[in-house]
Motif scaffolding. Sequence first.
Motif, PDB file in Angstrom:
ATOM      1  N   SER A  31      -4.561  -0.901  18.547  1.00 20.51           N
ATOM      2  CA  SER A  31      -4.269   0.254  19.402  1.00 20.51           C
ATOM      3  C   SER A  31      -3.869   1.457  18.565  1.00 20.51           C
ATOM      4  N   GLY A  32      -3.158   1.209  17.462  1.00 19.45           N
ATOM      5  CA  GLY A  32      -2.713   2.302  16.613  1.00 19.45           C
ATOM      6  C   GLY A  32      -3.847   3.052  15.943  1.00 19.45           C
ATOM      7  N   LEU A  33      -4.997   2.414  15.769  1.00 22.09           N
ATOM      8  CA  LEU A  33      -6.133   3.086  15.145  1.00 22.09           C
ATOM      9  C   LEU A  33      -6.598   4.291  15.961  1.00 22.09           C
ATOM     10  N   ALA A  34      -6.369   4.259  17.273  1.00 22.24           N
ATOM     11  CA  ALA A  34      -6.780   5.375  18.137  1.00 22.24           C
ATOM     12  C   ALA A  34      -5.992   6.645  17.835  1.00 22.24           C
ATOM     13  N   GLN A  35      -4.828   6.510  17.183  1.00 21.45           N
ATOM     14  CA  GLN A  35      -4.012   7.676  16.839  1.00 21.45           C
ATOM     15  C   GLN A  35      -4.267   8.171  15.412  1.00 21.45           C
ATOM     16  N   VAL A  36      -5.133   7.494  14.683  1.00 25.49           N
ATOM     17  CA  VAL A  36      -5.433   7.896  13.301  1.00 25.49           C
ATOM     18  C   VAL A  36      -6.254   9.185  13.315  1.00 25.49           C
ATOM     19  N   ARG A  37      -5.890  10.111  12.442  1.00 22.40           N
ATOM     20  CA  ARG A  37      -6.581  11.400  12.393  1.00 22.40           C
ATOM     21  C   ARG A  37      -7.168  11.720  11.020  1.00 22.40           C
ATOM     22  N   VAL A  38      -6.998  10.856  10.041  1.00 20.75           N
ATOM     23  CA  VAL A  38      -7.556  11.144   8.714  1.00 20.75           C
ATOM     24  C   VAL A  38      -9.068  10.928   8.741  1.00 20.75           C
ATOM     25  N   PRO A  39      -9.831  11.616   7.897  1.00 19.40           N
ATOM     26  CA  PRO A  39     -11.277  11.393   7.842  1.00 19.40           C
ATOM     27  C   PRO A  39     -11.600   9.940   7.489  1.00 19.40           C
TER      28      PRO A  39
ATOM     29  N   LEU B  16      -3.184   1.947   8.359  1.00 19.27           N
ATOM     30  CA  LEU B  16      -3.377   3.143   9.166  1.00 19.27           C
ATOM     31  C   LEU B  16      -3.004   2.888  10.623  1.00 19.27           C
ATOM     32  N   GLY B  17      -3.465   1.758  11.163  1.00 20.05           N
ATOM     33  CA  GLY B  17      -3.171   1.436  12.558  1.00 20.05           C
ATOM     34  C   GLY B  17      -1.700   1.153  12.801  1.00 20.05           C
ATOM     35  N   GLY B  18      -1.019   0.621  11.790  1.00 18.82           N
ATOM     36  CA  GLY B  18       0.412   0.361  11.906  1.00 18.82           C
ATOM     37  C   GLY B  18       1.257   1.565  11.546  1.00 18.82           C
ATOM     38  N   HIS B  19       0.597   2.651  11.141  1.00 20.25           N
ATOM     39  CA  HIS B  19       1.256   3.906  10.756  1.00 20.25           C
ATOM     40  C   HIS B  19       2.186   3.716   9.562  1.00 20.25           C
ATOM     41  N   TYR B  20       1.835   2.774   8.687  1.00 25.69           N
ATOM     42  CA  TYR B  20       2.549   2.626   7.418  1.00 25.69           C
ATOM     43  C   TYR B  20       2.022   3.642   6.411  1.00 25.69           C
ATOM     44  N   LEU B  21       0.791   4.099   6.631  1.00 25.15           N
ATOM     45  CA  LEU B  21       0.189   5.180   5.867  1.00 25.15           C
ATOM     46  C   LEU B  21      -0.298   6.238   6.846  1.00 25.15           C
TER      47      LEU B  21
ATOM     48  N   LEU C  67       0.813  -1.214   0.000  1.00 23.29           N
ATOM     49  CA  LEU C  67       0.000   0.000   0.000  1.00 23.29           C
ATOM     50  C   LEU C  67       0.850   1.269   0.000  1.00 23.29           C
ATOM     51  N   PRO C  68       1.938   1.348   0.782  1.00 25.80           N
ATOM     52  CA  PRO C  68       2.790   2.538   0.694  1.00 25.80           C
ATOM     53  C   PRO C  68       3.398   2.734  -0.697  1.00 25.80           C
ATOM     54  N   ALA C  69       3.768   1.635  -1.368  1.00 30.62           N
ATOM     55  CA  ALA C  69       4.316   1.748  -2.721  1.00 30.62           C
ATOM     56  C   ALA C  69       3.259   2.251  -3.695  1.00 30.62           C
ATOM     57  N   ILE C  70       2.047   1.732  -3.570  1.00 30.50           N
ATOM     58  CA  ILE C  70       0.942   2.172  -4.430  1.00 30.50           C
ATOM     59  C   ILE C  70       0.650   3.648  -4.188  1.00 30.50           C
ATOM     60  N   ALA C  71       0.626   4.046  -2.922  1.00 31.55           N
ATOM     61  CA  ALA C  71       0.371   5.450  -2.580  1.00 31.55           C
ATOM     62  C   ALA C  71       1.430   6.358  -3.187  1.00 31.55           C
ATOM     63  N   ALA C  72       2.700   5.969  -3.070  1.00 31.16           N
ATOM     64  CA  ALA C  72       3.793   6.793  -3.595  1.00 31.16           C
ATOM     65  C   ALA C  72       3.666   6.960  -5.103  1.00 31.16           C
ATOM     66  N   PHE C  73       3.303   5.882  -5.797  1.00 31.79           N
ATOM     67  CA  PHE C  73       3.182   5.940  -7.250  1.00 31.79           C
ATOM     68  C   PHE C  73       2.019   6.836  -7.672  1.00 31.79           C
ATOM     69  N   VAL C  74       0.867   6.682  -7.018  1.00 33.77           N
ATOM     70  CA  VAL C  74      -0.308   7.489  -7.375  1.00 33.77           C
ATOM     71  C   VAL C  74      -0.044   8.962  -7.090  1.00 33.77           C
ATOM     72  N   ILE C  75       0.597   9.258  -5.964  1.00 33.79           N
ATOM     73  CA  ILE C  75       0.924  10.652  -5.637  1.00 33.79           C
ATOM     74  C   ILE C  75       1.898  11.222  -6.660  1.00 33.79           C
ATOM     75  N   GLU C  76       2.876  10.417  -7.062  1.00 35.01           N
ATOM     76  CA  GLU C  76       3.829  10.874  -8.075  1.00 35.01           C
ATOM     77  C   GLU C  76       3.119  11.192  -9.385  1.00 35.01           C
ATOM     78  N   GLN C  77       2.175  10.340  -9.795  1.00 36.73           N
ATOM     79  CA  GLN C  77       1.501  10.498 -11.081  1.00 36.73           C
ATOM     80  C   GLN C  77       0.456  11.613 -11.060  1.00 36.73           C
ATOM     81  N   SER C  78      -0.228  11.770  -9.937  1.00 39.21           N
ATOM     82  CA  SER C  78      -1.346  12.721  -9.868  1.00 39.21           C
ATOM     83  C   SER C  78      -0.968  14.057  -9.238  1.00 39.21           C
ATOM     84  N   GLY C  79       0.084  14.049  -8.404  1.00 40.25           N
ATOM     85  CA  GLY C  79       0.465  15.271  -7.710  1.00 40.25           C
ATOM     86  C   GLY C  79      -0.455  15.619  -6.559  1.00 40.25           C
TER      87      GLY C  79
END
Length: 330
Positions: free
Chosen positions: A236-244, A151-156, A120-132
């Motif tokens: 436990s990590g989900l409690a620190q997630v702040r994205v909508p 999200l809970g593991g804070h990889y994204l 998922l982090p690799a996919i995110a990086a590629f989409v952000i690179e392509q779309s800006g």
Amino acid sequence: MQSSSHLFPVALISAERRGDLIEDVYRLKPGNSLDFTVELAVTRLGRVATPDVRGVPVILLHGSFSNRRFWYSPKGIGLGAFLARAGFDVWIPEMRGHGLSARNEAFRHNRVADYARYDLPAIAAFVIEQSGQVPHWIGHSLGGTTLAAALGGHYLGHEQVASAALFGSQITRNYWPLKVPPLQWSTRLLLKRFEHVSGPRFKRGPEDEPMGIVLEAMRWHGLFGRFGDKKDDWWSGLAQVRVPVLCVAGGGDHQDPAWACRELFEQFGSIDKEFMCLGRDQGLSEDFGHVQMLVSKAAQTQVWPRIADWLNRRIHSVNAESTLNTLVTP
């Protein structure tokens, strides 16, 4: 391999016109995990009328025993096609060994932990690179669970996720036989003999699932299990997630019931979050099932517009905040 990215080797393996849509398929080789044979197919849907205009990116994650066709059919029907026609920049990855993604060398050992930490982090990086732009994410069933793990593991985080919508995804439904150690041990020993679970054979879907996914889920639901891996506690990590966050349950979903989906929703620490149950009690025409909540004629008219509305409200909120910050900056 001619690269379409500065991040890692990427090849455009297909560029087709599908009616009023453009379908570009990329093959990513991130090389960021211990298995360097991993290749991920990512399909982008755009509009023929405006091929060079990129809207806000949305990444769609399919569930178990599935592939990109869950989101759009060869005839151009599906939530992915609907969002593309609505002006969004739609990206549809296929997990390892699913659809156009080749089976990696260690296919039988693939886990949600691998998807969440590496893919998922690799996919995110590629989409952000392509779309800006930072993409919005939508996951169904195991796709939503994988997104929650990332999200809970804070990889994204907020730099890779503008918002997250989870459909029919839950963690806490109990399977009491798995709480009995001797029964779980014997079951795990039996299952380890097999490479995968056949979706077509058991009429679960068109794809096979690696046995690693099954064994991982058994560990989550074991006597002392938790949603996470040896290193990280994703729950436990989900409690620190702040994205909508949007969590959606089907009123007639017996596989991932509404009460369990709500428990996952409540674990998120996001201030901007919404829970939605799709059923007659909410004024809809039916109690939507696990698949029907996204793939059915009723979903086309009663669910898809709600998803587009959720995305547009998040986009307008971000734009308003950006404008406010510009106005107050000296």
